[in-house]
Design an enzyme around this catalytic site. Structure first.
Site, mmCIF file in Angstrom:
data_model
loop_
_atom_site.group_PDB
_atom_site.id
_atom_site.type_symbol
_atom_site.label_atom_id
_atom_site.label_comp_id
_atom_site.label_asym_id
_atom_site.label_seq_id
_atom_site.Cartn_x
_atom_site.Cartn_y
_atom_site.Cartn_z
ATOM 1 C CG LEU A 198 -1.983 1.076 1.271
ATOM 2 C CD1 LEU A 198 -3.081 0.790 0.255
ATOM 3 C CD2 LEU A 198 -2.594 1.155 2.675
ATOM 4 C CG ASN A 217 -6.435 7.838 1.123
ATOM 5 O OD1 ASN A 217 -5.851 6.771 1.296
ATOM 6 N ND2 ASN A 217 -6.092 8.946 1.753
ATOM 7 N NE ARG A 228 -2.064 -2.314 5.209
ATOM 8 C CZ ARG A 228 -0.802 -1.925 5.074
ATOM 9 N NH1 ARG A 228 0.107 -2.773 4.616
ATOM 10 N NH2 ARG A 228 -0.436 -0.706 5.391
ATOM 11 C CG ASP A 251 3.423 -0.441 6.067
ATOM 12 O OD1 ASP A 251 2.331 -0.793 5.587
ATOM 13 O OD2 ASP A 251 3.598 -0.180 7.268
ATOM 14 C CG ASP A 276 7.582 3.061 5.635
ATOM 15 O OD1 ASP A 276 6.925 2.014 5.646
ATOM 16 O OD2 ASP A 276 7.431 3.973 6.470
ATOM 17 C CD GLU A 279 -4.067 -0.458 8.326
ATOM 18 O OE1 GLU A 279 -2.869 -0.572 8.026
ATOM 19 O OE2 GLU A 279 -4.502 0.508 9.006
ATOM 20 C CG ASP A 280 -2.274 -2.185 12.161
ATOM 21 O OD1 ASP A 280 -3.314 -1.614 12.568
ATOM 22 O OD2 ASP A 280 -1.142 -1.735 12.371
#
EC number: 2.4.1.223
Length: 921
Positions: A670, A725, A730, A746, A748, A834-835
Site C-alpha cells: 500500500l 483513499n 490493503r 508497507d 517503507d 486496519e492492522d
C-alpha cells in the site's frame, strides 16, 4: 676674480691649499661622462642596428635579403638539404596512411565487440529459456505424477440442459403432508451447473400485495435486488418465490381468495412444485393463515407451524424479521463477558389459555409418577420456578403475570410481556433466558417462541428451551445444542442444578456460538432471505456461487532498467533457500471440492462458530470462496515433501517445508504519493525467491508521474487504482492475487530476503495464523477501565502488524465481505487501525495468537520520510479502536503469547550424518 676662483678650485677651494678638492671634482666628472657614453652605446646602438636590418629586409628585391626568413624550397636548393626534405615528405605520407588504417581497425574492433556482447546476451537468454523450459517440464512431470497419484481426472462441466416450458406433471403424493424433495421437487430444473437461479414474483402485481406489511415488503425487495441468485428469466429458474406475509389485519384477504391468487401464478403449473411461499413475521403476533390454504407441492417458510402442517426436510422454520430496515447497533449489544450476570435465569410471560383449563383435566403428581403423562406441565413449571426464586440460592427473576396487557398469542402459548426494549434490558442482566414452549404439543413452533429466541441470542442470554418437541429455526442445518439448552419439560425440577453445573468456559462458548448464529442467520432481512435460499440449495446439493473478487484496475506504467540487488538485502549466506528458486510465477493450485463440499461438510459450514477447528465462519448462503482462499484444503492430494526414502528425512536447507510441494507468495504494498520511497522498496525485492507478483495498491487519487520509471525486478508489478483513499484497500481480495500466501508490506518497510523467506517458511506450517515481524500487545487500563494499545518492547505480544506480515487470502475475503461494516467504517474515519482489525478477526476465528518471527521490533527503512505512526494522535486513535472493536465482537478476542520463532539452523549446513530436522525454536 674668475682666475682667482679657478685657481681656488684647482687648489682645492682654499688658495693653494685647495688642490685635493679640485682633483676629486674632476674625477667625478670623468666617471659621469664615461657612464653617459656607455649608456648611449648600449641603448641607441641596438636600435639603430635593428632599424638598419629591418630596412634591408623590407627592400623590394627579395634576393638581396640577408637576415629575413627563407622558404623550404630555398633551403632545399642546397643539395644535402633536398634529400632530407624528400625523406620528410615520404614519412609524412606513410604516417597518414597508417593513421587511416588504425582508425579503420578501431571501427572494426568496435563492431566486433558489439557482436560479442549481443552473442553473450543471446547465450544468456537462451540459458534462461532453457532453464525455464526445464522448470516447466519438471512442473508438468510433477503435476502429472500428482494427478496419477490422485487418480482423479479433471472433468469439464457438462452442457446445461434447460427444462421445457411446460413441465411434465407427475402424480401428487397421497397427502400434502407426505411431500418431500424426492416426490414434490423437480430436480430437472436445477442441474448442478445451473448456479441455482431463483425467480421472485413481484407482489405488487397481485391483489394480496396491497395487504403486505410495508416494512417487510420494502426490506424483502431491497434484499432481492442485491442477491446473487435472483434472476429475471423465469424460464431458467430453479425455484420460484412469492412473499405472502406478514399481512395487515384490516385488509387481509380471505383464505380462499389467497389460495386462488396463488394458483393463478404464471409458473404455478397446477401443483406449485419448485415454489417457495414465504410468510415473514415482524411481530410476536402469529398469523398462520396458510394453515387453511392448499399449497400443493410448494414449500412454506414461516415462523409458526402445527405438526399436521409442518413437513420436515421440506418446509423451513424461519426466524422473525425484527430488524426489517435497520442494521443492528453493535454499541447497544452487551459484551459477552463477564460470563455470569446478575440473574441466573429469567422469564416473563403470561398464558392466556392453558391446555388444562381447556381440557378440564387435573392430574396429581402421583399420577404423573405412575406413568400417566399430564396434559400440561406448565403448572408444574410455575411451581418449580417460583420455589427456586423463593429459595434465594441464586438471583432469578420469574414473572408469570404481565404488568401491562400481554401481547396476543395462540392458545397454550406464553405471551410476551411489555415492550421489546424492556425485555432486552432484563435479558442483558440474565445469564440464561427460559423459553417455555406452548402446552399444545401439536404446535411445533410459534412466532412468540421464535421472538424469545431471537431476543435472547441478540443480547447474549443463553436460551433454555423447555420442550424437546420444538422445531427451532433452521433446525435441520444448525446444531442448536451448541448454543442453547433444550430440556424436556419433565426435567423442570433438575433445571436449576443443570444450569449451576455448567462451567464458565462452556457458558462463554455457548454465548459466542449464539452470537455467531444471530449475526449470521437472524440479524437482518438479507441474512434471513439468504439463509432460506441456502437451505434449499444445500438440500438439493448445488454448490454456492463463487464469492466475488475485487477487479484490479491497472494503472499503466513504464518499466525502466533492471533493478540492482542490494547485497545487504539479498544476503542469504550459503543457504539454498528452496528446491527451485528460479521457477516462473506459479499460482496456487485450484480447489477441486466445490461440488462435494456441499454434500460432505454441511454441518461444519453451518455451525462454524469461531473456534480452533472451525475456520470457516462464512455462512453457506454466502458465495463459496474461490479455490485459492480455502486453506483447510490446501495441499489436498499432494504428497508431503518433508519425508524421504527410508525415513532419512529431508534436509532443511534443501526443502521449502510444509506439505505443499511448490508455492509462492504475492506482495501487496500500500502506498500514497511517495514515489521515491516506493521505488526503493520495489528495488529491494529484486531477486527475492518464491515471489509470484507484486501488487501495488495506489491509494492516492493523483496518478503516478508519467515520467516515473518502475524497476524491473524479474516478476510482474501490478499497480492497482483504488476508488477512494482507504486503508481497507490493503485487504481487498484482488483478482490479480493468484496465490494463497500474501505478504502485506508497507512501502517503507526494510526487510532482508532471508528474513522474508524465513517468515514464509513459518507461515507455510501455520497457514491459519498471521506470521510477521513487528509485535504489539494490548493491556487493560485499570484506572480508566478500558483497553490500551502498547508498542513498547515486551516479553509477550498479542498482535503482529500487517505492515510486514504473511496471511492467507482467505482472510482478505472475510475482512472485506464478512467482518462487520462498523469496523471498516471506523478504519476509514480514523485512517488507522486496519492492522488491529485484521488481528482481531483472525484471533476471533482461530482462537490463536499471531506468530512473530525474528527478534526485530521495527522494520522502517533508514532515512525514509516520517510515517503517520509517529504522530501523537496515532496512539490515542488506536486506543479508541481497540475498545470499539471489543464492543463489536462482544469480548476481547486477542490472545497473549510469549512464543517467538527464531532461526537457529536456518543458515547452517549440516553433515548428512547429523540431525536434519531442527527448524524453529
Amino acid at each position: 676674480e674668475l682666475m682667482t676662483g679657478y685657481t681656488m678650485l684647482r687648489n682645492g677651494g682654499v688658495g693653494n691649499g685647495g688642490q685635493p678638492w679640485v682633483l676629486r671634482w674632476s674625477s667625478r666628472i670623468r666617471l659621469t661622462w664615461l657612464s653617459f657614453t656607455l649608456f648611449i652605446i648600449l641603448v641607441f646602438f641596438p636600435l639603430i642596428a635593428h632599424y638598419y636590418l629591418t630596412t634591408i629586409d623590407d627592400a623590394d628585391d627579395a634576393g638581396k635579403r640577408i637576415f629575413g626568413p627563407r622558404t623550404g624550397n630555398e633551403l632545399c636548393e642546397v643539395k644535402h638539404v633536398q634529400d632530407l626534405c624528400r625523406i620528410r615528405e615520404s614519412v609524412s605520407e606513410e604516417l597518414l596512411q597508417l593513421e587511416a588504417k588504425r582508425q579503420e581497425l578501431n571501427s572494426e574492433i568496435a563492431k566486433l565487440n558489439l557482436k560479442i556482447e549481443a552473442c553473450k546476451k543471446s547465450i544468456e537468454n537462451a540459458k534462461q529459456d532453457l532453464l525455464q523450459l526445464k522448470n516447466v517440464i519438471s512442473q508438468t512431470e510433477h503435476s502429472y505424477k500428482e494427478l496419477m497419484a490422485q487418480n482423479q481426472p479433471k472433468l469439464s462441466l457438462p452442457i446445461r440442459l434447460l427444462p421445457d416450458k411446460d413441465d411434465a406433471t407427475f402424480p401428487l403424493p397421497k397427502s400434502s403432508r407426505n411431500c418431500r424433495l424426492h416426490n414434490c421437487f423437480d430436480y430437472s430444473r436445477c442441474p448442478l451447473t445451473s448456479g441455482f437461479p431463483v425467480y421472485v414474483y413481484n407482489s405488487d402485481d397481485y391483489p394480496f400485495g396491497s395487504s403486505l406489511d410495508p416494512l417487510i415488503k420494502q426490506a424483502f425487495e431491497a434484499t432481492v435486488r442485491t442477491n446473487v441468485y435472483v434472476t429475471e428469466n423465469a424460464n431458467i429458474a430453479c425455484v420460484y418465490i412469492i412473499l405472502v406475509g406478514e399481512m395487515q389485519e384490516p385488509v387481509m384477504p380471505k383464505p380462499t381468495e389467497l389460495e386462488q391468487q396463488l394458483h393463478s401464478l404464471p409458473y404455478w403449473r397446477t401443483d406449485g412444485h419448485n415454489h417457495l411461499i414465504i410468510n415473514l413475521s415482524r411481530k410476536s403476533e402469529t398469523q398462520n393463515f396458510i394453515y387453511n390454504i392448499s399449497t400443493g407441492r410448494a414449500m412454506i417458510a414461516q415462523s409458526t407451524f402445527y405438526d399436521v402442517q409442518y413437513r420436515p426436510g421440506f418446509d423451513i422454520v424461519v426466524s422473525p424479521l425484527v430488524h426489517a430496515m435497520s442494521e443492528p447497533n453493535f454499541l447497544e449489544i452487551p459484551p459477552q463477558v463477564p460470563v455470569k450476570r446478575k440473574y441466573l435465569f429469567s422469564f416473563q410471560g403470561e398464558k392466556i389459555e392453558s391446555l388444562r383449563s381447556s381440557l378440564q383435566e387435573v392430574r396429581s403428581f402421583e399420577e404423573e409418577i405412575e406413568g400417566n403423562a399430564p396434559a400440561d406441565y406448565d403448572d408444574r413449571i410455575i411451581t418449580t420456578l417460583k420455589a427456586v426464586q423463593d429459595s434465594k440460592l441464586d438471583f432469578v427473576l420469574v414473572e408469570f403475570t404481565c404488568k401491562n396487557q400481554p401481547k396476543a398469542s395462540l392458545p397454550t402459548e406464553w405471551a410476551l410481556c411489555g415492550e421489546r426494549d424492556d425485555r432486552l434490558e432484563l435479558l442483558k442482566l440474565s445469564t440464561f433466558a427460559l423459553i417455555i414452549t406452548p402446552g399444545d404439543t401439536h404446535l411445533v413452533i410459534s412466532a412468540g417462541c421464535a421472538m424469545r429466541l431471537f431476543e435472547a441470542l441478540e443480547v447474549g442470554a443463553i436460551p433454555v428451551v423447555l420442550g424437546e418437541q420444538v422445531q427451532l429455526p433452521y433446525n435441520d442445518v444448525i446444531r442448536w445444542n451448541e448454543a442453547a439448552l433444550i430440556i424436556p419439560k419433565p426435567r423442570i425440577t433438575e433445571v436449576h442444578f443443570l444450569l449451576r453445573s455448567i462451567s464458565d468456559n462452556d457458558l462463554l462458548a455457548m454465548r459466542r456460538q449464539g452470537r455467531f448464529l444471530w449475526e449470521t442467520y437472524f440479524s437482518t432481512s438479507d441474512n434471513v432471505f439468504s439463509t432460506v435460499l441456502a437451505i434449499i440449495r444445500t438440500r438439493i446439493q448445488i454448490p454456492a456461487a463463487p464469492i466475488r473478487e475485487e477487479t484490479a484496475v491497472e494503472i499503466p506504467h513504464r518499466s525502466g532498467k533492471a533493478a540492482g540487488t542490494d547485497p545487504n538485502m539479498a544476503d542469504n549466506g550459503d543457504l539454498d533457500l528452496g528446491p527451485v528458486e528460479t521457477e516462473p510465477p506459479y499460482a496456487s493450485p485450484k480447489y477441486l471440492r466445490n461440488f462435494t463440499l456441499t454434500a460432505m461438510d454441511i454441518y461444519r459450514n453451518w455451525n462454524s462458530a469461531p473456534g480452533p477447528f472451525h475456520l470457516f465462519p462464512y455462512t453457506p448462503f454466502d458465495p463459496v470462496l474461490p479455490s485459492e482462499a480455502k486453506f483447510l484444503g490446501s495441499g489436498t492430494g499432494f504428497r508431503p515433501i518433508g519425508g524421504g526414502a527410508g525415513g532419512s528425512g529431508k534436509e532443511f536447507q534443501a526443502a521449502l517445508g510444509g506439505n505443499v510441494p511448490r508455492e509462492q507468495f504475492t506482495v501487496v504494498m500500500l502506498t500514497y504519493e511517495r514515489e521515491e520511497v516506493l521505488m526503493n522498496s520495489l528495488e529491494r525485492l529484486n531477486g527475492l525467491p518464491y515471489l509470484n507478483k507484486v501488487v501495488v495498491v495506489w491509494n492516492s487519487p493523483k496518478l503516478p508521474s508519467e515520467d516515473l520509471l518502475w524497476p524491473d525486478i524479474g516478476v510482474p508489478i501490478m499497480v492497482v487504482r483504488t476508488e477512494k483513499n482507504s486503508l481497507n484497500n490493503r485487504f481487498l481480495p484482488w483478482d490479480e492475487i493468484e496465490t494463497e500466501a500474501i505478504l502485506s508490506i508497507d512501502d517503507d518497510a526494510h526487510l532482508r530476503h532471508d528474513e522474508i523467506m524465513f517468515g514464509f517458511r513459518v507461515w507455510r506450517e501455520a497457514r491459519d495464523r498471521i506470521v510477521g515481524f513487528p509485535g504489539r500487545y494490548h493491556a487493560w487500563d485499570i484506572p480508566h477501565q478500558s483497553w490500551l494499545y502498547n508498542s513498547n518492547y515486551s516479553c509477550e505480544l498479542s498482535m503482529v502488524l500487517t505492515g510486514a506480515a504473511f496471511f492467507h487470502k482467505y482472510y482478505a475475503y472475510l475482512y472485506s465481505y464478512v467482518m462487520p461494516q462498523a469496523i471498516r467504517d471506523m478504519v476509514d474515519e480514523y485512517i488507522n487501525c486496519e492492522d488491529i482489525a485484521m488481528n482481531f478477526l483472525v484471533s476471533h476465528l482461530t482462537r490463536k495468537p499471531p506468530i512473530k518471527v525474528t527478534s526485530r521490533w521495527t522494520f522502517r527503512c533508514p532515512g525514509c520520510p516520517q510515517a503517520l505512526s509517529h504522530d501523537d494522535s496515532h496512539f490515542h486513535e488506536r486506543h479508541k479502536c481497540i475498545n470499539f472493536f471489543v464492543k463489536v465482537y462482544g469480548y476481547m478476542p486477542l490472545l497473549y503469547t510469549q512464543f517467538r520463532v527464531d532461526s537457529v539452523l536456518f543458515k547452517t549446513r549440516l553433515p548428512h550424518d547429523k540431525t536434519k530436522c531442527f527448524k524453529f525454536i
